[in-house]
Design a protein around this motif. Structure first.
Motif, PDB file in Angstrom:
ATOM      1  N   GLU A  74     -15.497  -0.297  19.962  1.00  0.00           N
ATOM      2  CA  GLU A  74     -16.339   0.053  21.045  1.00  0.00           C
ATOM      3  C   GLU A  74     -16.681  -1.313  21.623  1.00  0.00           C
ATOM      4  OE1 GLU A  74     -18.819   3.070  18.226  1.00  0.00           O
ATOM      5  OE2 GLU A  74     -20.058   1.483  19.301  1.00  0.00           O
ATOM      6  N   ALA A  75     -16.574  -2.424  21.363  1.00  0.00           N
ATOM      7  CA  ALA A  75     -17.008  -3.779  21.972  1.00  0.00           C
ATOM      8  C   ALA A  75     -15.657  -4.114  22.933  1.00  0.00           C
ATOM      9  CB  ALA A  75     -17.253  -4.905  20.995  1.00  0.00           C
ATOM     10  N   LEU A  76     -14.496  -3.868  22.286  1.00  0.00           N
ATOM     11  CA  LEU A  76     -13.425  -4.113  23.110  1.00  0.00           C
ATOM     12  C   LEU A  76     -13.266  -3.088  24.379  1.00  0.00           C
ATOM     13  CD1 LEU A  76      -9.853  -4.113  20.950  1.00  0.00           C
ATOM     14  CD2 LEU A  76     -10.506  -5.437  23.120  1.00  0.00           C
ATOM     15  N   ALA A  77     -13.685  -1.933  24.070  1.00  0.00           N
ATOM     16  CA  ALA A  77     -13.579  -1.000  25.299  1.00  0.00           C
ATOM     17  C   ALA A  77     -14.331  -1.361  26.228  1.00  0.00           C
ATOM     18  CB  ALA A  77     -13.912   0.470  24.784  1.00  0.00           C
ATOM     19  N   LYS A  78     -15.596  -1.916  25.940  1.00  0.00           N
ATOM     20  CA  LYS A  78     -16.418  -2.638  27.011  1.00  0.00           C
ATOM     21  C   LYS A  78     -16.329  -3.902  27.462  1.00  0.00           C
ATOM     22  CE  LYS A  78     -20.375  -0.482  24.345  1.00  0.00           C
ATOM     23  NZ  LYS A  78     -21.578  -0.906  23.677  1.00  0.00           N
ATOM     24  N   GLY A  79     -15.239  -4.701  26.850  1.00  0.00           N
ATOM     25  CA  GLY A  79     -14.907  -5.728  27.383  1.00  0.00           C
ATOM     26  C   GLY A  79     -16.009  -6.932  26.672  1.00  0.00           C
ATOM     27  N   ASP A  80     -16.692  -6.521  25.704  1.00  0.00           N
ATOM     28  CA  ASP A  80     -17.974  -7.345  25.217  1.00  0.00           C
ATOM     29  C   ASP A  80     -17.258  -8.544  24.178  1.00  0.00           C
ATOM     30  OD1 ASP A  80     -21.125  -6.424  24.109  1.00  0.00           O
ATOM     31  OD2 ASP A  80     -20.275  -8.330  24.028  1.00  0.00           O
ATOM     32  N   THR A  82     -18.900 -11.313  23.398  1.00  0.00           N
ATOM     33  CA  THR A  82     -19.950 -11.679  22.443  1.00  0.00           C
ATOM     34  C   THR A  82     -19.959 -10.646  21.279  1.00  0.00           C
ATOM     35  OG1 THR A  82     -21.259 -12.685  23.962  1.00  0.00           O
ATOM     36  CG2 THR A  82     -22.616 -12.326  22.077  1.00  0.00           C
ATOM     37  N   ALA A  83     -20.204  -9.504  21.514  1.00  0.00           N
ATOM     38  CA  ALA A  83     -20.077  -8.511  20.445  1.00  0.00           C
ATOM     39  C   ALA A  83     -18.865  -8.801  19.591  1.00  0.00           C
ATOM     40  CB  ALA A  83     -20.270  -7.126  20.887  1.00  0.00           C
ATOM     41  N   GLN A  84     -17.662  -8.972  20.059  1.00  0.00           N
ATOM     42  CA  GLN A  84     -16.264  -8.982  19.308  1.00  0.00           C
ATOM     43  C   GLN A  84     -16.536 -10.417  18.571  1.00  0.00           C
ATOM     44  OE1 GLN A  84     -12.655  -8.482  21.729  1.00  0.00           O
ATOM     45  NE2 GLN A  84     -13.933  -8.064  23.232  1.00  0.00           N
ATOM     46  N   VAL A  85     -16.960 -11.407  19.054  1.00  0.00           N
ATOM     47  CA  VAL A  85     -16.976 -12.553  18.170  1.00  0.00           C
ATOM     48  C   VAL A  85     -17.861 -12.438  17.048  1.00  0.00           C
ATOM     49  CG1 VAL A  85     -17.813 -15.129  18.427  1.00  0.00           C
ATOM     50  CG2 VAL A  85     -16.179 -14.135  19.958  1.00  0.00           C
ATOM     51  N   SER A  86     -18.943 -11.816  17.329  1.00  0.00           N
ATOM     52  CA  SER A  86     -19.880 -11.573  16.353  1.00  0.00           C
ATOM     53  C   SER A  86     -19.448 -10.657  15.284  1.00  0.00           C
ATOM     54  CB  SER A  86     -21.357 -11.050  16.721  1.00  0.00           C
ATOM     55  OG  SER A  86     -21.172  -9.615  17.121  1.00  0.00           O
ATOM     56  N   LEU A  87     -18.249  -9.876  15.353  1.00  0.00           N
ATOM     57  CA  LEU A  87     -17.732  -8.932  14.395  1.00  0.00           C
ATOM     58  C   LEU A  87     -16.702  -9.603  13.745  1.00  0.00           C
ATOM     59  CD1 LEU A  87     -17.670  -5.799  16.602  1.00  0.00           C
ATOM     60  CD2 LEU A  87     -19.065  -5.830  14.422  1.00  0.00           C
ATOM     61  N   GLN A  88     -16.171 -10.840  13.890  1.00  0.00           N
ATOM     62  CA  GLN A  88     -15.074 -11.528  13.477  1.00  0.00           C
ATOM     63  C   GLN A  88     -15.359 -11.906  11.993  1.00  0.00           C
ATOM     64  OE1 GLN A  88     -14.016 -15.068  15.803  1.00  0.00           O
ATOM     65  NE2 GLN A  88     -12.663 -13.926  17.218  1.00  0.00           N
ATOM     66  N   PRO A  89     -16.459 -12.450  11.519  1.00  0.00           N
ATOM     67  CA  PRO A  89     -16.551 -12.517  10.289  1.00  0.00           C
ATOM     68  C   PRO A  89     -16.494 -11.540   9.185  1.00  0.00           C
ATOM     69  CG  PRO A  89     -18.312 -13.795  11.245  1.00  0.00           C
ATOM     70  CD  PRO A  89     -17.713 -12.961  12.398  1.00  0.00           C
ATOM     71  N   ALA A  90     -17.062 -10.391   9.674  1.00  0.00           N
ATOM     72  CA  ALA A  90     -16.869  -9.052   8.973  1.00  0.00           C
ATOM     73  C   ALA A  90     -15.547  -8.643   8.925  1.00  0.00           C
ATOM     74  CB  ALA A  90     -17.871  -8.060   9.408  1.00  0.00           C
ATOM     75  N   LEU A  91     -14.824  -8.675   9.942  1.00  0.00           N
ATOM     76  CA  LEU A  91     -13.486  -8.245  10.124  1.00  0.00           C
ATOM     77  C   LEU A  91     -12.653  -9.072   9.199  1.00  0.00           C
ATOM     78  CD1 LEU A  91     -10.141  -8.471  11.427  1.00  0.00           C
ATOM     79  CD2 LEU A  91     -11.677  -6.328  11.640  1.00  0.00           C
TER      80      LEU A  91
END
Lengths: 225, 225
Positions: A74-80, A82-91
């Motif tokens: 979802e974050a990728l699709a929106k080009g967001d 900040t959201a992508q970076v915040s998901l990195q640790p969980a990924l």
């Protein structure tokens, strides 16, 4: 005529959307089955540990990885960003956990132990001097992990050499160091505590009895391609 | 006459050396006793866990800290920066482990639980809205630690405010963040696994029943000075 064109246009647009959705949809990650029963690795690793480790810990990484990838999409699709970076640790945590444990289960076997053969043995002798020296070096590095993490025997593509490495938490070997993982030893306390308590060295000593050298050799062959 | 002066000079030099040695000698760190029996915190934390946690894990940090400080003293005396830097991880790990667990044992009590009183309660209400909100925030942060680590309630000197923080491994709160530690929750797996297995949230929920709020309040008073 115009009416028909309009119909065809709307139909095409709808098909296009479906195709995009199918293209964007991921296959969910799944918990792999073990090739042996939970009790098959006794007395070196207890059935209780194997059951919790596989059906609880690894399963949780798989579930959380799927949730995280969903959010990431979802974050990728929106080009967001900040959201992508915040998901990195969980990924990294859940993705690494899934990768690491998937490798680990195949690295172990009730028929394991002894010494490797063939190309793997040759590579070990060449890069460490002897099998015994490799075992000692890997055991030392693995026991020395501060906190949670893994010890690894990995393949370095550039040099064609085998390397010993340790990673913290669930950091995946290849994503973190570039080394191709061949053999991992999990030293999170959940991997041994119920049986070995605080005596991590005893667990690391015991696990050599159940290493599936055929699997490690297969991984080396794959890595060399 | 000159002979006597020489004698006095040598005697002074020898005394000087002894004084320097005494000044340079460290008091070794020691494992503090618990204020309660190993079984006193049941059913919230089992006797088996308390015994291993105190007499094995904490004891090991103390022993290794003493060894590390010994080596560090030698490196310092020689001005060997490389050696000092190489000893830093062991110093932080074992030193942090000793600091953290020493605080932790005092944070717990068989007569604990319930709610804080006085200045501590006032500060909690002011900085979190309510005691319940503080518990939720701290529990969430503590459960969320990836791998081994601690959740903390700390005091921020600059602002005079209470803060929730989490640290990895044995990183000590004050040395790492500047916050003064008031209350810590250990979420290394050895702190709960024998009893709670993988269900860390159940352990974190249970530990609120044995928090020694008087001790936490004392630490706040000390921190405010």
């Amino acid at each position: 005529m115009l009416c028909r064109v309009g119909q065809i246009r709307r139909c095409a647009a709808s098909l296009n959307q479906s195709i995009n959705q199918i293209a964007a949809s991921r296959q969910k990650h799944t918990l792999p089955d073990l090739a042996y029963d939970y009790g098959a690795l006794e007395p070196h690793v207890s059935a209780e540990i194997m059951q919790l480790h596989h059906s609880k810990h690894h399963a949780t990484y798989v579930n959380n990885l799927n949730v995280t990838e969903e959010k990431y999409q979802e974050a990728l699709a929106k080009g967001d960003v900040t959201a992508q970076v915040s998901l990195q640790p969980a990924l990294k945590f859940n993705g690494g956990g899934h990768i690491n444990h998937t490798i680990f289960w195949t690295n172990l076997s009730p028929n394991g132990g002894g010494e490797p053969q063939g190309e793997l043995m040759e590579a070990i002798k060449r890069d460490f001097g002897s099998f015994q020296k490799m075992k000692e070096k890997m055991s030392t590095a693995t026991v020395a992990v501060q906190g949670s993490g893994w010890g690894w025997l990995g393949y370095e593509k550039d040099s064609g050499r085998l390397r010993i490495a340790a990673c913290a938490n669930q950091d995946p070997l290849q994503g973190t160091t570039g080394l191709i993982p061949l053999l991992g030893i999990d030293v999170w306390e959940h991997a041994y505590y119920l049986q070995y308590k605080n005596v991590r060295p005893d667990y690391v000593k015991a696990i050599w009895n159940i290493i599936n050298w055929e699997n490690v050799n297969e991984r080396l062959q794959m890595a060399r391609k």
